[in-house]
Design an enzyme around this catalytic site. Structure first.
Site: not given
Ligand code: BDP
Length: 691
Positions: A293, A366, A394
């Protein structure tokens, strides 16, 4: 005189309950003859040890609270000798200097009315004290307690996604509990209470900052701040870790690169580690989110995850651990996102240094309401794998929805990898991490019931064999009320809550249907985001004919990443559990479900079942008013009202959208969505938290 006054004041104040005390409330026992006989005494060997001091103080505090207003307890402290008082507690945990995993015994000797807490090191006594208090708090007689426990896995840690300015990514409970601005000069009492809560459930590590890491934490200015926190946590058996930004040597170190194979880069990390260890000798190590990401990582220099992790592991040496996250998916790789972590990591099996751990989320996408277990578990036998779970909800309704997560974790932990054991077996030599849900809210977690997720995480990391039911029961008894009718109602409410959320959000194996960015509420129609796998439409693959993601050989073949015996249960739609149907298969809207209904009818039925279950939860809670203090009762009731509305919103918006695609009418007797699809699509929430 002062002590007497203090005790009287304590007894006389009827405080409204705000949830701050968590499961460590130790509400006064009404019916406990052992307490009526007079104050017990506590005797500790090795009493100068800082952990033994905490253990003694915690036991005393717990007993005084359990004793309530009893006479003749009019002293602020308890006798510290071992005469034959009505009950004596003896702490005997003289370590031999060897590492101690925290195993403990609590055993009563009825003849001299002594309860002995023992183990090979001071942390044993602390864990033993908390375990004893857990039993007493549920109404157990101390002389009947008999415990002999050891943790199932060495690392049981929280990951905080907290930024230096106090903002918490995916946080729904206020600001960060770490006040970096006032540290190191001021240490908030809350941090000690945090340490105590964690130790009480066996948590022994904490990563204090976000995986999307600021390099600030590696600067000299932060070392005294980190040291003050580490010093506060140490007596509770908790080691401090930080998330480390991979590009820090370049960003704050003045180097032209962060290439892991450049000797200057390794030297920079070594120097940083040396500085940290000089201040914090038991520093746990670094957690790294790399090439994920948009975060920097070794692949920016054409190197592998192993190159990056091993370089940092050399810098730390045998002083600590590098925890490397496997949550990766590429910006350029068009293959199924669910396949990418496996594809990147399995070829590296056996290539990671001994002090590297690879941390794997429970599922391949996720933290969704339901995912099959991550195929990496069992597939990297030569690598130390750790499970990452998410306590902060989340994707499960934030702090307002009552969703007890233990059943979800139990599902993952007990999943058979088909490669010689369950997920729990795979991670037992290593550990479990939970993305924390704690914040500055008075009740810590944003809602009273979210405390149960923190609690359950610790208990499962200590013993993955515990049932969700047992955990819910002991938590609710300590947190709210030990009355049987209360427990008999609230435990099933908690146990059914996760399936309710699955049903009203993403039933039948659907996944990631949440709105963009904040992930609050439904957004199944979203299809225009830059990266395909950010779009709910990518996951549902809904069209006029059908719905679901084909992950079999005719589709992405993510199924092939599982052991053959495991894959075999999911390789045909007719054999696949409805829980995972649309995860693995694209089926027609009239596909015949095991219930005999066509898929479309079943899907609508699931949404309705989710809504109905939340309604039932609210009703059950309303009936529990006599057992719960007014403030917490109302807090929960109000959240449940929000959850009832939002469950309907999820159902209606999702159904309206699927209808716009499949053109099908609703099954007979079904309530139509309250609003038009355009209405649901028009909703925006720029102020939604945690984003
Ligand atoms: C996702 C989240 C994000 C996190 C990412 C992670 O939306 O905020 O940074 O995972 O785990 O679920 O790195």
């Amino acid at each position: 005189m002062i002590a007497l006054l203090f005790a009287l004041t304590l007894g006389g104040t009827a405080r409204a309950e705000d949830g701050y005390a968590l499961w460590l409330r130790h509400a006064p026992l009404e019916d406990a003859p052992w307490l009526d006989r007079g104050p017990p005494s506590i005797y500790a060997r090795n009493g100068d040890d800082p952990t033994i001091k905490v253990a003694t103080a915690e036991l005393e505090r717990g007993l005084l609270k359990l004793g309530g207003k009893r006479d003749p307890w009019g002293v602020g402290t308890m006798p510290r000798s071992l005469p034959n008082t009505p009950a004596s507690f003896e702490l005997d945990c003289r370590g031999d200097g060897k590492p101690n995993d925290g195993r403990f015994r609590v055993a009563a000797d009825r003849s001299n009315k002594t309860v002995k807490i023992s183990g090979p090191g001071s942390i044993s006594c602390l864990y033993g004290v908390y375990a004893l208090l857990r039993e007493l708090s549920q109404g157990e007689d101390p002389l009947a307690v008999n415990l002999d426990e050891k943790p199932a896995m060495p690392l049981r840690m929280l990951n905080h996604w907290d930024n230096p300015d106090g903002y918490v990514e995916r946080g729904y409970s206020g600001r960060s509990i770490f006040d970096w601005w006032r540290l190191p000069d001021h240490l908030d009492q809350r941090l000690l209470d945090y340490a105590s809560a964690n130790a009480s459930i066996g948590i022994n590590g904490t990563v204090v900052n976000n995986v999307n890491a600021s390099p600030l934490f590696l600067t000299d200015r932060y070392i005294p701040k980190l040291k003050r926190v580490a010093d506060a946590l140490r007596p509770y058996g908790i080691r401090l870790y930080i998330s480390a930004r991979f590009s820090a040597p370049h960003e704050i170190g003045g180097l032209p690169t962060a290439d892991p194979l450049d000797p200057r880069v390794e030297a920079w990390w070594k120097e940083r580690a040396d500085e940290i260890y000089a201040a914090i000798p038991d520093f746990g190590g670094f957690l790294v989110k790399a090439n994920s990401e948009g975060q920097p990582g070794p692949q920016d220099y054409g190197r592998t995850h192993a190159d990056g992790a091993n370089m940092m592991a050399r810098a730390i040496g045998d002083r600590g651990t590098v925890i490397w996250r496997a949550f990766v998916y590429s910006e350029v790789d068009p293959t199924d996102r669910a396949k990418q972590a496996y594809a990147e990591f399995v070829p590296l099996d056996g290539k990671f240094a001994g002090n590297v751990i690879v941390q794997v989320k429970n599922g391949a996408i996720d933290f969704q309401p339901r995912e099959p277990f991550h195929p990496l578990f069992g597939a990297m036998p030569k690598t130390r794998l750790m499970l990452e779970t998410q306590l902060t909800k989340e994707y499960l309704g934030f702090a307002t929805h009552l969703v007890f997560l233990a059943p979800m974790w139990e599902e993952v932990l007990r999943a058979d990898t088909g490669r010689g054991g369950t997920v729990a077996d795979v991670i037992a030599p290593v550990g479990m991490a939970g993305v924390a849900n704690t914040g500055s809210d008075r009740n810590w977690s944003g809602s009273h019931f979210d405390q149960a997720n923190w609690y359950a995480f610790g208990r499962l990391a200590w013993d993955p064999g515990l049932s969700s039911e047992a955990i819910a029961r002991e938590w609710a008894a300590q947190t709210f009320s030990r009355e049987q009718p209360f427990l008999d109602a609230v435990v099933p409410l908690m146990l059914g809550s996760r399936q309710a959320a699955v049903d009203y959000m993403t039933p039948l194996g659907l996944t990631h249907q949440m709105a963009t960015g904040h992930h609050y509420g439904p957004g199944p129609w979203v299809a225009d985001l830059a990266r395909p796998e950010w779009n709910p439409m990518y996951y549902s693959r809904a069209d006029k004919e059908g719905i679901g993601f084909d992950r079999t050989a005719s589709g992405s073949n993510a199924l092939s990443q599982y052991a053959p015996a495991v894959a075999a249960q999911w390789d045909e739609p007719g054999k696949t559990s409805p829980d995972y149907l649309l995860w693995f298969h694209h089926v027609t809207w009239d596909f015949a479900m095991p219930s005999g209904k066509p898929l479309w009818n079943e899907l609508v039925g699931r949404y309705d079942a989710g809504v109905a279950r939340v309604d039932a939860m609210a009703q059950t809670w309303a009936s529990l008013e006599p057992y719960v203090d007014a403030q917490r009762f109302t807090d929960v009731a109000e959240n449940l009202r929000i959850q009832q509305q939002e469950a309907r919103w999820w159902r209606d918006a999702s159904i309206a959208y699927w209808q716009s695609i499949n053109g099908l009418g609703l099954p007979a007797g079904t309530r139509p969505p309250e609003h038009s699809l355009d209405y649901y699509r028009s909703l925006t929430f720029p102020e939604a938290p945690g984003n």
